[in-house]
Design an enzyme around this catalytic site. Structure first.
Site, PDB file in Angstrom:
ATOM      1  N   CYS A 113       0.820  -1.225   0.000  1.00 18.31           N
ATOM      2  CA  CYS A 113       0.000   0.000   0.000  1.00 18.31           C
ATOM      3  C   CYS A 113       0.849   1.267   0.000  1.00 18.31           C
ATOM      4  O   CYS A 113       0.378   2.329  -0.398  1.00 18.31           O
ATOM      5  CB  CYS A 113      -0.934   0.014   1.207  1.00 18.31           C
ATOM      6  SG  CYS A 113      -2.013  -1.415   1.237  1.00 18.31           S
ATOM      7  N   HIS A 258      -3.931   6.959   1.354  1.00 15.47           N
ATOM      8  CA  HIS A 258      -4.190   5.614   0.834  1.00 15.47           C
ATOM      9  C   HIS A 258      -5.602   5.212   1.259  1.00 15.47           C
ATOM     10  O   HIS A 258      -6.011   5.434   2.392  1.00 15.47           O
ATOM     11  CB  HIS A 258      -3.150   4.645   1.386  1.00 15.47           C
ATOM     12  CG  HIS A 258      -3.525   3.210   1.171  1.00 15.47           C
ATOM     13  ND1 HIS A 258      -3.840   2.724  -0.075  1.00 15.47           N
ATOM     14  CD2 HIS A 258      -3.646   2.176   2.035  1.00 15.47           C
ATOM     15  CE1 HIS A 258      -4.140   1.442   0.042  1.00 15.47           C
ATOM     16  NE2 HIS A 258      -4.041   1.079   1.313  1.00 15.47           N
ATOM     17  N   ASN A 288      -9.859  -1.130  -1.812  1.00  9.05           N
ATOM     18  CA  ASN A 288      -8.431  -0.923  -1.555  1.00  9.05           C
ATOM     19  C   ASN A 288      -7.639  -1.473  -2.740  1.00  9.05           C
ATOM     20  O   ASN A 288      -7.588  -2.682  -2.946  1.00  9.05           O
ATOM     21  CB  ASN A 288      -8.045  -1.639  -0.254  1.00  9.05           C
ATOM     22  CG  ASN A 288      -6.585  -1.441   0.110  1.00  9.05           C
ATOM     23  OD1 ASN A 288      -5.801  -0.932  -0.678  1.00  9.05           O
ATOM     24  ND2 ASN A 288      -6.230  -1.851   1.318  1.00  9.05           N
TER      25      ASN A 288
HETATM   26  O1  UT7 Z   1      -4.196  -1.254   3.029  1.00  9.25           O
HETATM   27  C1  UT7 Z   1      -3.651  -1.399   4.301  1.00  9.25           C
HETATM   28  C2  UT7 Z   1      -3.983  -2.684   4.839  1.00  9.25           C
HETATM   29  N1  UT7 Z   1      -5.327  -2.930   5.225  1.00  9.25           N
HETATM   30  C3  UT7 Z   1      -6.017  -2.211   6.134  1.00  9.25           C
HETATM   31  O2  UT7 Z   1      -5.667  -1.138   6.516  1.00  9.25           O
HETATM   32  C4  UT7 Z   1      -7.254  -2.847   6.723  1.00  9.25           C
HETATM   33  C5  UT7 Z   1      -7.271  -2.670   8.211  1.00  9.25           C
HETATM   34  N2  UT7 Z   1      -8.334  -3.360   8.878  1.00  9.25           N
HETATM   35  C6  UT7 Z   1      -9.649  -3.125   8.648  1.00  9.25           C
HETATM   36  O3  UT7 Z   1      -9.971  -2.326   7.817  1.00  9.25           O
HETATM   37  C7  UT7 Z   1     -10.673  -3.817   9.495  1.00  9.25           C
HETATM   38  O4  UT7 Z   1     -10.035  -4.475  10.565  1.00  9.25           O
HETATM   39  C8  UT7 Z   1     -11.572  -4.824   8.726  1.00  9.25           C
HETATM   40  C9  UT7 Z   1     -12.465  -4.066   7.761  1.00  9.25           C
HETATM   41  C10 UT7 Z   1     -10.676  -5.798   7.961  1.00  9.25           C
HETATM   42  C11 UT7 Z   1     -12.441  -5.606   9.688  1.00  9.25           C
HETATM   43  O5  UT7 Z   1     -13.211  -4.745  10.498  1.00  9.25           O
HETATM   44  P1  UT7 Z   1     -13.259  -4.965  12.074  1.00  9.25           P
HETATM   45  O6  UT7 Z   1     -14.222  -4.004  12.588  1.00  9.25           O
HETATM   46  O7  UT7 Z   1     -11.860  -4.896  12.595  1.00  9.25           O
HETATM   47  O8  UT7 Z   1     -13.869  -6.425  12.190  1.00  9.25           O
HETATM   48  P2  UT7 Z   1     -13.221  -7.723  12.847  1.00  9.25           P
HETATM   49  O9  UT7 Z   1     -12.065  -8.205  12.065  1.00  9.25           O
HETATM   50  O10 UT7 Z   1     -12.999  -7.471  14.298  1.00  9.25           O
HETATM   51  O11 UT7 Z   1     -14.420  -8.757  12.677  1.00  9.25           O
HETATM   52  C12 UT7 Z   1     -15.672  -8.564  13.313  1.00  9.25           C
HETATM   53  C13 UT7 Z   1     -16.582  -9.721  12.937  1.00  9.25           C
HETATM   54  C14 UT7 Z   1     -15.936 -11.079  13.132  1.00  9.25           C
HETATM   55  O12 UT7 Z   1     -16.931 -11.951  13.626  1.00  9.25           O
HETATM   56  P3  UT7 Z   1     -17.004 -12.266  15.208  1.00  9.25           P
HETATM   57  O13 UT7 Z   1     -15.698 -12.906  15.541  1.00  9.25           O
HETATM   58  O14 UT7 Z   1     -17.219 -10.962  15.873  1.00  9.25           O
HETATM   59  O15 UT7 Z   1     -18.177 -13.199  15.284  1.00  9.25           O
HETATM   60  C15 UT7 Z   1     -15.563 -11.495  11.734  1.00  9.25           C
HETATM   61  O16 UT7 Z   1     -15.554 -12.898  11.559  1.00  9.25           O
HETATM   62  O17 UT7 Z   1     -16.929  -9.637  11.548  1.00  9.25           O
HETATM   63  C16 UT7 Z   1     -16.690 -10.901  10.916  1.00  9.25           C
HETATM   64  N3  UT7 Z   1     -16.347 -10.658   9.519  1.00  9.25           N
HETATM   65  C17 UT7 Z   1     -17.260 -10.502   8.553  1.00  9.25           C
HETATM   66  N4  UT7 Z   1     -18.609 -10.552   8.578  1.00  9.25           N
HETATM   67  C18 UT7 Z   1     -19.243 -10.335   7.418  1.00  9.25           C
HETATM   68  C19 UT7 Z   1     -15.119 -10.509   8.976  1.00  9.25           C
HETATM   69  N5  UT7 Z   1     -15.231 -10.252   7.659  1.00  9.25           N
HETATM   70  C20 UT7 Z   1     -16.547 -10.253   7.379  1.00  9.25           C
HETATM   71  C21 UT7 Z   1     -17.277 -10.042   6.185  1.00  9.25           C
HETATM   72  N6  UT7 Z   1     -18.626 -10.086   6.263  1.00  9.25           N
HETATM   73  N7  UT7 Z   1     -16.679  -9.763   5.008  1.00  9.25           N
END
Ligand code: UT7
Length: 331
Positions: A113, A258, A288
Site C-alpha cells: 500500500c 491511501h 483498496n
Molecule cells: O491497506 C492497508 C492494509 N489494510 C487495512 O488497513 C485494513 C485494516 N483493517 C480493517 O480495515 C478492518 O479491521 C476490517 C475491515 C478488515 C475488519 O473490520 P473490524 O471491525 O476490525 O472487524 P473484525 O475483524 O474485528 O471482525 C468482526 C466480525 C468477526 O466476527 P465475530 O468474531 O465478531 O463473530 C468477523 O468474523 O466480523 C466478521 N467478519 C465478517 N462478517 C461479514 C469478517 N469479515 C466479514 C465479512 N462479512 N466480510
C-alpha cells in the site's frame, strides 16, 4: 537542484464492476457489514485476458496524452505492485515492452500500500540529481485473482480491488513548486500481520500441493492490528510532512490518503485536525487497490478541480510490512 513536478496523471480500472451484493452471493457477507466496517460499495475486478500490465498500459496512455508526450519521451519506469503478473521478471519490463520501449531502465518496487510513496521518493531523487528526466511512476494491482472468495477469506476478499494509476514526473524550473519532501518508514516486526506466505523460496519445495491446500497463497491479515497501526502512524507521518516544510494545517489544500478503510481515513482526518473538505475519499467506488489507490485518487481529485497550481498536497499511506510514509507537494 530542480524539484520534481507531476506532469500528468491517469488511471484505468477493469470493466467488471463488483458490488457488495455480488460478494454476498459468493460468501457469507452483506452490503451492510462491508459498508459499515470499510465504507466500500463497489470495486472493479479483472475479467478474462486482463492483466496488471494491461491496466498499467491503459493508465499510462491516458497520462501521456494529457502531458502531450509520447512513450519515447520517458527516461525511466518505476513500477509499484505487490501483485505482479509473473514471479519474475517484474512488471516494469513487461510494461516497457508494451509501450514499445527497449532502452530505458524499468525498476519494480514492492512496498504494497505504500508502494506509490516509495516509488515517488525514488523517482524524486533521480529527477533532482539529474539521473533521469521524465519518469513514469506506476501503481497497479490485480488482487481479485489472488483472493480467497469464500467465507474463509471474507475479511480480505471484500476489501481489495484491481486498478492502475500512474504519474508522469519531471523536473520543474519553478523554485517553489514540486515535491517538497518524502518520509518513508517500515517495521518488519509486523511482516506477518498482513502477508502472503507462499509460494516463496523460504519454502522447500517453494511451491507444493500441500501449500495450496493450506491456502498459503492467499493474503492473510490481522485486521484489527493493521487498523490500529494505520490509524496512528499515518497521522504522525502527515504531521512530519507539515513540520519538515514549515506548513500548518491551514496550508493544506488536499490530503490524498491511501484508501484502505473509510473509518481509518476518518481517524486520520480527526487525529491531524484537517477539515472534511481537505481530505479526498473515493474508497466507496474502488475498494483498496494498494499501490494504485493514491494515483487513482489523485487523478480523480484533479479531474474534480480539487487541486490547483500552487496548492499544497499531502499524500500518506500505510500497509503490509508494515510500511508507511508521507509526501508533501506544492502543485
Ligand atoms: O491497506 C492497508 C492494509 N489494510 C487495512 O488497513 C485494513 C485494516 N483493517 C480493517 O480495515 C478492518 O479491521 C476490517 C475491515 C478488515 C475488519 O473490520 P473490524 O471491525 O476490525 O472487524 P473484525 O475483524 O474485528 O471482525 C468482526 C466480525 C468477526 O466476527 P465475530 O468474531 O465478531 O463473530 C468477523 O468474523 O466480523 C466478521 N467478519 C465478517 N462478517 C461479514 C469478517 N469479515 C466479514 C465479512 N462479512 N466480510
Amino acid at each position: 537542484m530542480p524539484r520534481t513536478e507531476f506532469l500528468a496523471t491517469g488511471f484505468h480500472v477493469p470493466s467488471r464492476l463488483v458490488t457488495n451484493e455480488d460478494l454476498a452471493g459468493m460468501m457469507e457477507t452483506s452490503d451492510e457489514w462491508i459498508l459499515q466496517r470499510s465504507g466500500i460499495k463497489t470495486r472493479y475486478w479483472v475479467g478474462p485476458g486482463e492483466t496488471g500490465v494491461g491496466l498499467a498500459k491503459a493508465a499510462t496512455l491516458k497520462a501521456l496524452a494529457k502531458a502531450r508526450l509520447q512513450p519515447a519521451d520517458l527516461d525511466c519506469i518505476v513500477y509499484c505492485t505487490c501483485t505482479p503478473d509473473h514471479f519474475e521478471p517484474g512488471n516494469g519490463v513487461f510494461l516497457q515492452r508494451e509501450l514499445g520501449l527497449s532502452d530505458i531502465p524499468a525498476v519494480d518496487v514492492r512496498n504494497q500500500c505504500s508502494g506509490f510513496l516509495y516509488g515517488l521518493s525514488i523517482a524524486d531523487a533521480w529527477i533532482r540529481t539529474g539521473q533521469y528526466r521524465t519518469v513514469l511512476l506506476v501503481g497497479a494491482e490485480v488482487h481479485s485473482r489472488g483472493l480467497d472468495k469464500t467465507t474463509r477469506g471474507r475479511d480480505t476478499a471484500v476489501l481489495f480491488g484491481d486498478g492502475a494509476g500512474v504519474a508522469i514526473l519531471g523536473p520543474t524550473v519553478d523554485d517553489g513548486r514540486g515535491v517538497l519532501s518524502t518520509h518513508l518508514f517500515s517495521d518488519g516486526r509486523h511482516a506477518e500481520k498482513l502477508w502472503v506466505d507462499g509460494p516463496g523460496l523460504a519454502h522447500d519445495p517453494f511451491v507444493s500441493h500441500e501449500m495450496l491446500d493450506q491456502n498459503l497463497h492467499r493474503p492473510v491479515m490481522e485486521g484489527r492490528e493493521v487498523f490500529k497501526f494505520a490509524s496512528t502512524l499515518m497521522p504522525q507521518s502527515v504531521q512530519l510532512a507539515l513540520q519538515a516544510n514549515g506548513l500548518t494545517l491551514a496550508d493544506v489544500k488536499l490530503l490524498v490518503p491511501h484508501q484502505a478503510n473509510l473509518r481509518i481515513i476518518e481517524m486520520v482526518r480527526q487525529a491531524t485536525g484537517l477539515r472534511e473538505e481537505q481530505v479526498f475519499i473515493n474508497i466507496q467506488k474502488f475498494g483498496n487497490t494498494t499501490a494504485a489507490s493514491i494515483p487513482i485518487a489523485l487523478d480523480e481529485a484533479l479531474d474534480a478541480g480539487r487541486l490547483r497550481r500552487g496548492d499544497v498536497l499531502v499524500l500518506t499511506a500505510f500497509g503490509s510490512g508494515f510500511t508507511w510514509g508521507s509526501a508533501a507537494v506544492r502543485w
